[in-house]
Design an enzyme around this catalytic site. Sequence first.
Site, mmCIF file in Angstrom:
data_model
loop_
_atom_site.group_PDB
_atom_site.id
_atom_site.type_symbol
_atom_site.label_atom_id
_atom_site.label_comp_id
_atom_site.label_asym_id
_atom_site.label_seq_id
_atom_site.Cartn_x
_atom_site.Cartn_y
_atom_site.Cartn_z
ATOM 1 N N GLU A 265 -15.444 30.113 -14.401
ATOM 2 C CA GLU A 265 -15.125 31.198 -13.482
ATOM 3 C C GLU A 265 -14.695 32.408 -14.285
ATOM 4 O OE1 GLU A 265 -12.055 30.307 -10.599
ATOM 5 O OE2 GLU A 265 -12.775 28.270 -10.271
ATOM 6 N N GLU A 319 -14.173 35.075 0.459
ATOM 7 C CA GLU A 319 -13.873 33.874 1.255
ATOM 8 C C GLU A 319 -12.656 34.158 2.123
ATOM 9 O OE1 GLU A 319 -14.523 29.966 -0.969
ATOM 10 O OE2 GLU A 319 -14.443 31.421 -2.604
ATOM 11 N N LYS A 322 -9.451 31.723 2.386
ATOM 12 C CA LYS A 322 -8.653 31.261 1.245
ATOM 13 C C LYS A 322 -7.210 31.702 1.423
ATOM 14 C CE LYS A 322 -9.863 30.532 -2.950
ATOM 15 N NZ LYS A 322 -10.261 30.670 -4.377
ATOM 16 N N GLU A 328 -7.266 37.036 -3.524
ATOM 17 C CA GLU A 328 -7.943 35.734 -3.498
ATOM 18 C C GLU A 328 -9.137 35.720 -2.546
ATOM 19 O OE1 GLU A 328 -7.527 32.680 -5.095
ATOM 20 O OE2 GLU A 328 -6.386 33.915 -6.483
#
Length: 353
Positions: A265, A319, A322, A328
Amino acid sequence: MLPLLLLLVAAASHGGAAAQGFPIGVNYGANADNLPSPSAVATFLATQTTINRVKLFDANPTFLDAFAANAPSISIAVSIPNSALPSFADQSTGLDAARGWVRDNLVPHSGANVTLLLAGNEILGPVVVPDLVVALLPAMRRLAQALSLEGLPNVRVTTPHYLGILAPSDGIPSNARFRPGFDNKVLAPMLKFHRDTGSPLMVNAYPYFSYNAQNLNYAIFRPNAGVYDPNTKLNYTSMFDAQMDAIYTAMKKLGYGDVEIAVGEAGWPTQADAGQVGVGPEEAKDFNAGMIRVCSGGKGTPLMPGKSFETYIFSLFDENQKPGPIAERNFGIFNTDFTPKYDLGLLRQGSVS
Ligand SMILES: *[C@@H]1O[C@H](CO)[C@@H](O)[C@H](O)[C@H]1NC(C)=O
Ligand SMILES: *[C@@H]1O[C@H](CO)[C@@H](O)[C@H](O)[C@H]1NC(C)=O
């Protein structure tokens, strides 16, 4: 002459930062309620982008079938949950358990181009569960054995690490070493496993979690004064390069400088909590474009010039479910309608961005 000129003009019109047309991987997390179907995603990636690798946080059969049907050439990394590792590590029943997992989760989807199996995620910290640390390498070994016995010898096994596997240091790459306690006991035998099986050591490299207002340019590949390494006499103008070379240095100090490094990542968000400097589409674009040039654009790092690294950008989509700080939920590089959030040069020719 003319085609070359057209290419140059096309490249220039994208602005300086985009990294044109390089193959790269993406993390495909799906902790969201607004994402397109896996089939639509697989089709989009295979037909519209230069993205050639996808990393999944599980082994969801719907996703594997979607890639098998629509994107059989895209290489896939699938993940095994941390909680499953002890069952594979067991001396007497572990191999059967690992074979069972492979038979249930991979064999039925052999049309999907699975090339990496990730044993858990960040087992060596930041959160350390001793039972999982002990289980990790034996589980990796049994999984590699199981893959071979089940007829999938080309799937390699690794596990993503957080950068804290390095001992705290002054940021000078040549001073790096692995955290004492993990270095000889866990990482040396794991690196031997990687060497023996031809699999990469995988790290999650996040300058985002180490930058501040003063070193922002250093963190996102913008012009800066650099960090000078007095031992190697190399000048680092990017924190990502320094992190990669720190990992390389630590591996080399254990005698494993020849093992490949993969980046599980790396990314930069487009939005964060109010008042946080250095976050936005321009910053995200500059970080990811710089990172792509290093990892798959043929640039490499000061200690590994010209080298390529199998790399997965975090992340394909925002997302929205999350937990945690706003950032995030905002690491995506594409919107849910498949338009880019910013130009990274990953769309195939003919596309606008
Ligand atoms: C699967 O991915 C690997 C690694 O990217 C690639 O070399 C191979 O050609 C792919 N397989 C297919 C069937 O396209
Ligand atoms: C490192 O590189 C930067 C950017 O090219 C330059 O400004 C700086 O003077 C260099 N530092 C050293 C110590 O060479």
